[in-house]
Design an enzyme around this catalytic site. Sequence first.
Site, PDB file in Angstrom:
ATOM      1  CD  GLU A 204      -6.414   2.646   6.663  1.00 31.17           C
ATOM      2  OE1 GLU A 204      -6.590   2.305   7.847  1.00 31.17           O
ATOM      3  OE2 GLU A 204      -5.802   1.930   5.855  1.00 31.17           O
TER       4      GLU A 204
ATOM      5  CG  ASN B 298      -1.788  -7.914   2.985  1.00 32.21           C
ATOM      6  OD1 ASN B 298      -1.827  -6.899   2.307  1.00 32.21           O
ATOM      7  ND2 ASN B 298      -0.778  -8.196   3.791  1.00 32.21           N
TER       8      ASN B 298
ATOM      9  CD  GLU C 276      -2.996   0.944   2.300  1.00 31.32           C
ATOM     10  OE1 GLU C 276      -4.191   1.169   2.055  1.00 31.32           O
ATOM     11  OE2 GLU C 276      -2.582   0.636   3.434  1.00 31.32           O
TER      12      GLU C 276
ATOM     13  CG  HIS D 297      -7.204  -0.673  12.342  1.00 29.31           C
ATOM     14  ND1 HIS D 297      -7.364   0.678  12.522  1.00 29.31           N
ATOM     15  CD2 HIS D 297      -6.762  -0.816  11.062  1.00 29.31           C
ATOM     16  CE1 HIS D 297      -7.052   1.315  11.412  1.00 29.31           C
ATOM     17  NE2 HIS D 297      -6.671   0.428  10.504  1.00 29.31           N
ATOM     18  CD  GLU D 298      -4.516  -3.712   9.997  1.00 23.71           C
ATOM     19  OE1 GLU D 298      -4.778  -3.803   8.775  1.00 23.71           O
ATOM     20  OE2 GLU D 298      -4.136  -2.654  10.525  1.00 23.71           O
TER      21      GLU D 298
ATOM     22  N   GLY E 285       2.136  -0.485  11.256  1.00 26.57           N
ATOM     23  CA  GLY E 285       1.637  -1.301  12.346  1.00 26.57           C
ATOM     24  C   GLY E 285       1.177  -2.641  11.842  1.00 26.57           C
ATOM     25  CB  ALA E 286      -1.183  -4.468  11.091  1.00 24.13           C
ATOM     26  CG  MET E 287      -1.228  -4.179   4.247  1.00 26.88           C
ATOM     27  SD  MET E 287      -1.810  -2.469   4.109  1.00 26.88           S
ATOM     28  CE  MET E 287      -3.023  -2.661   2.803  1.00 26.88           C
TER      29      MET E 287
ATOM     30  CG  HIS F 174      -8.789  -2.369   7.043  1.00 27.62           C
ATOM     31  ND1 HIS F 174      -9.349  -1.262   6.456  1.00 27.62           N
ATOM     32  CD2 HIS F 174      -7.716  -1.907   7.755  1.00 27.62           C
ATOM     33  CE1 HIS F 174      -8.656  -0.194   6.785  1.00 27.62           C
ATOM     34  NE2 HIS F 174      -7.659  -0.548   7.584  1.00 27.62           N
TER      35      HIS F 174
END
Length: 867
Positions: A337, A284, A135, A314-315, A280-282, A318
């Site tokens: 976000e 995917n 990203e 949070h992830e 922090g994180a993604m 998403h």
Amino acid sequence: MPGENLTREEARERAELLTVDGYEVALDLRGAVGPEPGDGPRTFRSTTTIRFRSSRPGAETFVDLLAPHVHSVTLNGAELPVDRIFDGSRVRIGPLAAENELTVDAACAYSRTGEGLHHFVDPEDGETYLYTQYEPADARRVFANFEQPDLKAPFAFTVTAPAAWTVLSNGDREGAPEQHGDASATWRFARTRPISTYITAVVAGPYHYVADRYRRRLADGTELTIPLGALCRRGLAKHFDAEDIFRVTKEGLDFFHDHFDYPYPFGKYDQAFVPEYNLGAMENPGCVTFREEFVFRGKVTEASYEGRANVILHEMAHMWFGDLVTMEWWDDLWLKESFADFMGSFAQVEATRFDAGWITFANRRKAWAYRADQLPSTHPITADIRDLEDAKLNFDGITYAKGASVLKQLVAYAGRDAFLEGARRYFKRHAYGNTRLEHLLAVLSETSGRDMGEWARAWLQTAGVNTLTPEVSYGEDGRVRELAVVQEAPETHPVLRPHRVAVGLYRRTAAGGPLTRYARAELDVAGERTVVTELAGAERPDLVLVNDDDLTFCKTRPDARSLATLRTDLGAVQDPLARALCWSAVWNLTRDALLPARDFLRLVLRFAGTESDVGVLQMLHAWTQTALDHYVTAGERAGAARELAEGAERELRAAEPGSGHQLSWARFFAATAGDDAHLTLLQELLDGGQRIKGLDVDQELRWAFLGRLAAAGRADAAAIDAELARDDTASGKRHQVRCLAARPSAEVKEEAWNSVVESDRLSNALVGATISGFAQGGQRDLLAPYVERYFAVLERVWAERSIEIGMSVVRGLYPALLSTPQTLAATDTWLASHADAPPALRRLVLEARDDLARALAGQACDAAAEV
């Protein structure tokens, strides 16, 4: 930056032309192990086949690819001349047919910057670990693609790698890996549902993998089973608390299934904790990546576990907001976000053991947002993103924390049920598609019955933070005659907004007792002045708290009586959220140069020791360090630091043995120790010559102590290298590099500067560690020669380095500690003489300038308080 930018208009034109039906991506990662090549970057084979349709047969377009070499390009069976169509970042293709098949065979480069396919060799055991991070637009570093979020497609990945490795992608593995005679194997992964390029993923290496399952009975009577995985480097396996990670994961999946009425759509759910991660994180889908610092090597506070849980949730949010339904272009980045930031805290409070999450949100996340919304680069939540560089810089406190704060207010404004029903309709209506702001407003208008357009114009399409201040008058009987809320807006963004707020009245019920709320009114504040009629006639309060319960996004300023109460009794505010809001208010006064910095330090010394919430305590320590370094007048810094260290030692010894509060005070003591007695105590705690009951000086705390000793000139290279020998790990190496760069020597600073600015041999993690060590508050004389050099190299660094490294250098090496009018003038000179510099670079410098100007104002306020 290397590689060509992509503009919004180019993406729009390409989206109008193309419909992508699917990708087949084959990566050969066998070359990841073994010695470095003699010349050029280490590369891997990337072969991509894309099937797509064109609305205008005969047209031309381009595919995105950042690669050292392209072997061949074949369009609809015809091989195209690579030397004429590939320019290093784009492959021009055409003429197109109505239906097309494109195959690009390339040699792509492994990354050392955390962008693309990152390559890491563990110094502890020599093992190689790989993972991808894209990203907003780094998938093109790994495979040829149409790199924009609205050209979604199914992906099928095939990966060849050493047979002993664990290899993961977004989809489930199809069958057992195919073994080859060279100790390698090929993994094939199921085709995904349509997703954007930036959330595809590959993780490969000898990772430690733990498996579990989530099961749930759905409304139609069927059972949903989600295979769960959690993985980290083998060297971290002994610290890996996968059980707690799975616990939070299952609690989150329960929460989102309960409220979203849309089953998790991506099959399995792996969570990989990976080294040298920039973020922090993604999110995917099916293969979420996290920074491995969330695998705790030593004792941490409960706030650290809460923070990790928040990121996990949070992830997970998403998967619906961002992956299932994706913004059309980065203008609407907030659509994923802001929602994930809000839903992460929402789920945390309602579904996990971390039920104080809104306190952390008010104290930590909103502080990030308040700062971002007062910078010259502030922007509406729905931003104007012209290109990919704009997009990269807009992963900021506005898009995340302000957006989440506004959504929290929206829930109060429209109602919780209407908000969640709007989300459910949004998912069902736009599943696997792309959306813009108006799509979300449409469903929220349906479910709430309110005109969301007016709300959006006020909150999503304008910038700046309002300030709310109580204005109170009293009658002869001492009761409230009138209480009004006065709203102000900054001159640069003169917008007054509608706020749903609560106003609380607090007083002591007995001498020496706690400050408790005895009256509360909730109302809509609009315009310059709003009278709170419900509180007329109330008994005189000691404290009026505007935005009680933290319903809206605003700064609050206490009236004179309330500020006097906070000066003497802030620690007596009984409710933890109300107390956190009071701390936030006095910190904002300090940042705005309305409260002398040393007054803020005195509040911390007086009341932080009784703060019950360890996350708030840690935030207070961070704010105090900022105030000391930037807002305290120069001549008083040493004395203020000594008082803070004395207070920190006192609280360290008084804290409950073994508690998170004790650990927090130990770290703060290490950060502020400066005189001989305090440094000697640090050394004795490190050596074991002195002990404090309950304080476990584990390896992470050892590095914290050693870092301070190194910066003070009390630990040389030999001592630092000896500590690395105790902790010869990836984490230990980062700490060693930071400590070495922190030593107070002109030669050390020169070496650190050159390793970051004049060389690209360091990985992203070691660049960050070097920068962290380079700038030390007690070494301003050593840093002074680098002011002129900083401005001289800015454009070159920005042009030669990746955007991630460029951002780290531009932000991290700005001479913020040299907060003098001369540094401000040098900044202004550079800005005036570089009007044509890349907008993203100018934005970073403008932000740094604003922080510096704020520091000078804070120092003037602090100095004036001496008179």
